[in-house]
Design an enzyme around this catalytic site. Sequence first.
Site, short mmCIF file in Angstrom:
data_model
loop_
_atom_site.label_atom_id
_atom_site.label_comp_id
_atom_site.label_asym_id
_atom_site.label_seq_id
_atom_site.Cartn_x
_atom_site.Cartn_y
_atom_site.Cartn_z
N HIS A 268 0.83 -1.21 0.00
CA HIS A 268 0.00 0.00 0.00
C HIS A 268 0.87 1.26 0.00
CE1 HIS A 268 -3.72 2.27 1.16
NE2 HIS A 268 -2.81 3.10 1.66
N GLU A 269 1.78 1.34 0.95
CA GLU A 269 2.62 2.54 1.03
C GLU A 269 3.52 2.66 -0.20
OE1 GLU A 269 1.81 4.74 3.16
OE2 GLU A 269 0.56 3.42 4.39
N HIS A 272 1.70 4.48 -2.85
CA HIS A 272 1.76 5.93 -2.65
C HIS A 272 3.13 6.46 -3.10
CE1 HIS A 272 -1.98 6.74 -0.56
NE2 HIS A 272 -1.74 5.86 0.39
N GLU A 298 -4.77 7.77 -3.06
CA GLU A 298 -5.22 6.50 -2.49
C GLU A 298 -5.50 5.48 -3.59
OE1 GLU A 298 -4.84 6.14 0.55
OE2 GLU A 298 -6.01 4.39 1.16
ZN LIG Z 1 -3.19 5.19 1.83
#
Ligand SMILES: [Zn+2]
Length: 504
Positions: A268-269, A272, A298
Amino acid sequence: MEETMQELREKDRRAATLSHAVAVLGWDQETYMPASAIDERSEQLELLQTMLHEAYTDPRIGELLARLGATDENPRGDQSLAEQDQALVRHVHRWYTRRTKLPADLVAAMARETSLGQSIWARARQESDFSQFAPQLEKLVDLTKQVAECLGYEEHPYDALLDEYEPWMKTSQVRRVFGQLQEDLRTMVQRIVDRPQVDDAFLSEDFAEDKQEAFCRRVLRDIGFDVNRGRMDVSAHPFTTSLGRDDVRITTRYSRRNPTSALFGTIHEAGHALYELGFGDAYRGSSLADGTSLGIHESQSRLWENMIGRSRPFWSYYYPLLQNAFPERLTGISADDFYRAVNKVQPSFIRVEADEVTYGLHIVLRFNLELALVNGDIRVADLPDAWMQTSRELLGISPTTDAEGVLQDIHWSMGGIGYFPTYALGNLYAAQFYHALRSAIPDLDEQLARGELSPVLDWLRSKVHWHGSSLTATELVQRVTGEDLNPQYFIAYLDEKYRDVYGY
Ligand SMILES: [Zn+2]
């Protein structure tokens, strides 16, 4: 004109550079700073934040924007400006006007009350007692309404709040999209809970942290995170922060009895971070080298985490590697068992632990309550009851404690009304981008199953990341997918996946 433009670029660059310096201190505070340094660090941050605020509200910027022809009606300024300059003028005009519309005493009150609010909220949550937090939240809601009035709006005060996080998005659009989303998600959840539940008990056994870390770093490398342009460290709450065009830091945390938390958190990170590392060279040093909205940001993390990282082809490649790392835990568990376990759906109270299907309903709940608060349809004191009732309607379950309900998230204590919708918008954007990506690469699944992830990053980089904030979220979605935001892509993605996982 070029001289004026050049001066604006320099002002913009100064603000962007200062904001990266603030980020360095913030990153250090969350990772390696010794506890005794907190007082001095707060002083350092406060000084830099003041300088940053001055850089953002420098009256000279207003003069330059006026000279370049930027107005509320025509934020891109003079049409003779180059395309990229118009994008910068619009971007600077937006942040400059938002910041200068707020009177200094309101900004100061907001800073004071949110700082207080966070400590009051933390204690109230610990003791699971909303009544301790309610008076402070009333103050914050009141201040937030004043902020909305100062910023101005056409239809709804919530527009002004939402715009802070999802620029140019309107409440009416969120309402329309969420209305559709809510019905479809509830139907899907109902179908799923009627089916036999998948078994994920093996995921709460003991998984050594050093092996988890090695596996996370392997995946991080494979998806294209360049360790020469960033780092991964450990922090209490995982986050991504950009310290510049070529330095993006992410964090994760390992839990022995929950190995998928670190793994999916890392992916997830990284999603980003890849966005932050992918802005076009032409935007280097400018505030256009930034995510265009929190929803789009996101979308990049969710696309990697859920659409790629929780997909069957991804695990057909990586599961044997994971099994190798944890033979004592995963022998006898098939790739299919694992795939189904990491896609388990179950209505639960806590948003951050929610699965892909129920997650959106947690957001709809908060959006509905925020609108009711801003409209004055409910009072702060009514929130716990309204929360329980809405939770029952949307998720079929309702929390019995404030800690599991109305107090679970930090956002309201930080004055962040308007933030929550961006989480769900991220999923919707992600699914719409993913649909376009699959159309562009018809054999994507075969490539993923061979562990070839670079085509995904290449596509995202050229179609999405490159533009930074030069396109608005709406312009970007239209450019990439040929249409406006359409929640049907997300619904179709979920339906196809969970029909397979749950056999409904
Ligand atoms: Zn996030």
